[in-house]
Design an enzyme around this catalytic site. Structure first.
Site, PDB file in Angstrom:
ATOM      1  N   ASN A 137      72.133  28.566  30.416  1.00 40.23           N
ATOM      2  CA  ASN A 137      71.993  27.825  29.111  1.00 40.23           C
ATOM      3  C   ASN A 137      70.232  27.492  28.978  1.00 40.23           C
ATOM      4  O   ASN A 137      70.010  26.699  28.294  1.00 40.23           O
ATOM      5  CB  ASN A 137      72.678  26.676  29.023  1.00 40.23           C
ATOM      6  CG  ASN A 137      74.073  26.811  28.867  1.00 40.23           C
ATOM      7  OD1 ASN A 137      74.192  27.652  27.841  1.00 40.23           O
ATOM      8  ND2 ASN A 137      74.991  26.104  29.388  1.00 40.23           N
ATOM      9  N   GLU A 182      81.768  27.069  34.856  1.00 41.55           N
ATOM     10  CA  GLU A 182      80.638  26.217  34.621  1.00 41.55           C
ATOM     11  C   GLU A 182      80.613  24.661  35.333  1.00 41.55           C
ATOM     12  O   GLU A 182      80.392  23.587  34.494  1.00 41.55           O
ATOM     13  CB  GLU A 182      80.217  26.091  33.005  1.00 41.55           C
ATOM     14  CG  GLU A 182      78.891  25.676  33.179  1.00 41.55           C
ATOM     15  CD  GLU A 182      78.365  25.888  31.487  1.00 41.55           C
ATOM     16  OE1 GLU A 182      78.143  27.022  31.285  1.00 41.55           O
ATOM     17  OE2 GLU A 182      77.764  24.860  30.839  1.00 41.55           O
ATOM     18  N   ARG A 203      99.727  32.051  23.127  1.00 37.40           N
ATOM     19  CA  ARG A 203      99.431  31.370  24.180  1.00 37.40           C
ATOM     20  C   ARG A 203      98.537  32.432  25.100  1.00 37.40           C
ATOM     21  O   ARG A 203      98.591  32.167  26.228  1.00 37.40           O
ATOM     22  CB  ARG A 203     100.430  30.789  24.846  1.00 37.40           C
ATOM     23  CG  ARG A 203     101.194  29.603  24.083  1.00 37.40           C
ATOM     24  CD  ARG A 203     102.042  28.534  24.913  1.00 37.40           C
ATOM     25  NE  ARG A 203     102.660  27.675  24.256  1.00 37.40           N
ATOM     26  CZ  ARG A 203     103.872  27.910  23.628  1.00 37.40           C
ATOM     27  NH1 ARG A 203     104.472  28.844  23.916  1.00 37.40           N
ATOM     28  NH2 ARG A 203     104.390  26.829  22.674  1.00 37.40           N
ATOM     29  N   GLU A 240      67.798  36.773  25.640  1.00 37.75           N
ATOM     30  CA  GLU A 240      68.667  36.608  26.506  1.00 37.75           C
ATOM     31  C   GLU A 240      68.307  37.426  27.883  1.00 37.75           C
ATOM     32  O   GLU A 240      68.890  37.043  28.742  1.00 37.75           O
ATOM     33  CB  GLU A 240      70.254  36.609  25.999  1.00 37.75           C
ATOM     34  CG  GLU A 240      70.669  35.805  24.890  1.00 37.75           C
ATOM     35  CD  GLU A 240      71.179  34.376  25.345  1.00 37.75           C
ATOM     36  OE1 GLU A 240      70.725  34.107  26.359  1.00 37.75           O
ATOM     37  OE2 GLU A 240      71.747  33.865  24.376  1.00 37.75           O
ATOM     38  N   LYS A 300      74.366  38.381  35.170  1.00 35.97           N
ATOM     39  CA  LYS A 300      75.585  37.426  34.664  1.00 35.97           C
ATOM     40  C   LYS A 300      76.916  37.506  35.623  1.00 35.97           C
ATOM     41  O   LYS A 300      77.419  36.373  35.653  1.00 35.97           O
ATOM     42  CB  LYS A 300      75.786  37.864  33.064  1.00 35.97           C
ATOM     43  CG  LYS A 300      76.747  36.697  32.423  1.00 35.97           C
ATOM     44  CD  LYS A 300      76.630  36.573  31.205  1.00 35.97           C
ATOM     45  CE  LYS A 300      77.655  35.387  30.880  1.00 35.97           C
ATOM     46  NZ  LYS A 300      77.621  35.218  29.346  1.00 35.97           N
ATOM     47  N   HIS A 344      70.760  33.094  16.806  1.00 36.60           N
ATOM     48  CA  HIS A 344      70.835  32.498  18.264  1.00 36.60           C
ATOM     49  C   HIS A 344      69.782  32.980  19.097  1.00 36.60           C
ATOM     50  O   HIS A 344      68.955  31.986  19.793  1.00 36.60           O
ATOM     51  CB  HIS A 344      72.128  33.077  18.863  1.00 36.60           C
ATOM     52  CG  HIS A 344      72.295  32.390  20.032  1.00 36.60           C
ATOM     53  ND1 HIS A 344      72.818  31.167  20.388  1.00 36.60           N
ATOM     54  CD2 HIS A 344      72.530  33.045  21.438  1.00 36.60           C
ATOM     55  CE1 HIS A 344      72.761  30.629  21.620  1.00 36.60           C
ATOM     56  NE2 HIS A 344      72.609  32.060  22.348  1.00 36.60           N
ATOM     57  N   HIS A 352      69.030  26.533  25.638  1.00 39.16           N
ATOM     58  CA  HIS A 352      70.188  26.593  24.740  1.00 39.16           C
ATOM     59  C   HIS A 352      70.446  25.007  24.220  1.00 39.16           C
ATOM     60  O   HIS A 352      70.810  25.089  23.220  1.00 39.16           O
ATOM     61  CB  HIS A 352      71.258  27.159  25.312  1.00 39.16           C
ATOM     62  CG  HIS A 352      71.502  28.580  25.342  1.00 39.16           C
ATOM     63  ND1 HIS A 352      70.465  29.232  26.147  1.00 39.16           N
ATOM     64  CD2 HIS A 352      72.239  29.285  25.072  1.00 39.16           C
ATOM     65  CE1 HIS A 352      70.805  30.615  25.985  1.00 39.16           C
ATOM     66  NE2 HIS A 352      71.934  30.761  25.529  1.00 39.16           N
ATOM     67  N   LYS A 364      83.424  33.029  27.964  1.00 36.97           N
ATOM     68  CA  LYS A 364      83.314  31.947  26.849  1.00 36.97           C
ATOM     69  C   LYS A 364      83.571  32.339  25.720  1.00 36.97           C
ATOM     70  O   LYS A 364      83.153  33.426  24.933  1.00 36.97           O
ATOM     71  CB  LYS A 364      81.868  31.343  26.931  1.00 36.97           C
ATOM     72  CG  LYS A 364      81.604  30.497  28.231  1.00 36.97           C
ATOM     73  CD  LYS A 364      80.353  29.982  27.983  1.00 36.97           C
ATOM     74  CE  LYS A 364      79.799  28.974  29.092  1.00 36.97           C
ATOM     75  NZ  LYS A 364      78.307  28.547  29.136  1.00 36.97           N
TER      76      LYS A 364
END
Ligand code: NAD
Ligand code: GLY
Length: 366
Positions: free
Chosen positions: A248, A240, A124, A188, A230, A268, A251, A146
């Site tokens: 994004n 978000e 957990r 990016e 960022k 990516h 994206h 993320k």
């Protein structure tokens, strides 16, 4: 050495964490050991990165009395899935890793996203540290919490928000990065300039040759300014519910490209570049940015040796895949579009006829 802090609210928050950027950090274990509550860690990496950097990291930790369990995954976006995640759990359990055993991600965004998700759910939640080794991971994926995996039906569809205790970006690791991966990371970096930092965009335009040549001073500045952007966005909207969605840009289209072409076929960053060109063209057709702005963005991606034309998947495929985008609300697609260079907004009012026309006119058969 530069350090940026990701300030998480309510401030001061013990979840706030540093991003250290510099040369040779892998050999400076104090940046890791100060975050440990146990003298044992697990280090997750992959079959490409581990032979290059795992030994150095384990040796420098060992010199501080920290023992480590290496966990080596197969390399590739196509392995960012449940099976590989389960390999991490198997190794953590087999080696009796405990709740206070920190898990370190040594690699690019794939290793970082997988490891972060494992750290979020193993027992957990166990302490997690990001040690990104690609430009893309150093400017973006290692920061902000993320984590997750792909699903056959959609990219990054399963995951958790789970913040690291620290991020260590050692630019020396970029010396072994293939050119194609370096270029993907620049996509990016350009994103931050386009969505919120026009002065940074001008700096990127002026310093593209230095970035491509891996000039250390320019790389550190690009990583620092990207991470500062960022960190500000994540501090303002960690989960978000609003402005983080602007990160994004490109994206929604990009994830559809990655999925449709087969995970790993388009990198990516490449999919983000081509997706950003679709978003830029759509923004122009929505009466937002000018044709000159679209050309400026295209020129910058071309300079960065990135693809500027998205593959023609057919509007039906794009629409089906984009229908699973995380920004979809009440079944309605929402796009990050550019109001001007340096300012973006999320729009849910794109007429489907305009979207279909843009997809038809601005894509090409591969
Ligand atoms: P990647 O992790 O696949 O790494 C690219 C390639 O470079 C791999 O083959 C890897 O083994 C290799 N590599 C890594 N470091 C190296 C080094 N120093 N020297 C030589 N080879 C090296 O790809 P990426 O571009 O780093 O990350 C892309 C992933 O990140 C995607 O899955 C994307 O969805 C995810 N992502 C996540 C976020 C986030 O916020 N979590 C943001 C952006 C992207
Ligand atoms: N890369 C998008 C985000 O972190 O929100």
């Amino acid at each position: 050495m530069k350090t940026i802090t990701v300030n998480l609210t309510p401030a001061p928050s013990e979840r706030s964490y540093p991003i250290h950027i510099g040369s040779g950090i892998l050999s400076q274990p104090q940046f890791i050991s100060r975050h440990l509550t146990q003298q044992r860690v697990a280090i997750v990496s992959n079959a490409t990165v581990a032979p290059l950097y795992m030994g150095r990291l384990r040796a420098s930790l060992g010199a501080q009395g920290v023992t480590s369990v290496p966990i080596i995954l197969p390399d590739g976006e196509e392995y960012k899935n449940w099976q590989t995640l389960n390999c991490i759990f198997d190794a953590l359990l087999t080696n009796r890793c405990e709740r206070s055993t920190a898990v370190l991600a040594l690699g690019g965004g794939v290793v970082g996203d997988l490891t972060g998700f494992a750290a979020a759910s193993y027992l957990r939640g166990v302490p997690f540290i990001q040690i990104p080794t690609t430009l893309l991971a150093q400017v973006d994926s290692s920061v902000g919490g993320k984590t997750g995996i792909n699903h056959p039906l959609g990219k990054n569809m399963i995951g958790a928000f789970y913040q690291p205790r620290a991020v260590l970006a050692d630019i020396e690791t970029l010396n072994t990065l293939p050119d194609r991966e370096l270029h993907a990371g620049i996509a990016e970096i350009i994103k931050y300039g386009l969505i919120r930092d026009p002065v940074f965009l001008e700096w990127i335009e002026a310093n593209m040759q230095g970035l491509l040549a891996r000039d250390a001073v320019i790389l550190v500045e690009a990583i620092e300014r990207s991470c500062a952007n960022k960190a500000e966005v994540v501090a303002a909207d960690e989960r978000e519910s609003g402005m983080r969605a602007l990160l994004n840009l490109g994206h929604t289209f990009g994830h559809a490209i990655e999925n449709a072409m087969g995970y790993g076929v388009w990198l990516h960053g490449e999919a983000v570049a081509a997706g950003t060109m679709l978003a830029a063209n759509l923004s122009h057709r929505m009466g937002m940015i000018s044709r000159t702005d679209v050309k400026r963005i295209r020129d910058l991606f071309v300079q960065a040796k990135l693809p500027v034309i998205a593959p023609n998947l057919g509007a039906e495929t794009y629409l089906r895949l984009m229908g699973l985008d995380k920004k979809v609300e009440a079944g309605k697609l929402r796009f990050v579009l550019l109001k001007r260079i340096g300012e973006a907004e999320v729009r849910g009012d794109v007429p489907s006829s305009l979207l279909i026309k843009t997809l038809a006119e601005c894509t090409a058969n591969a």
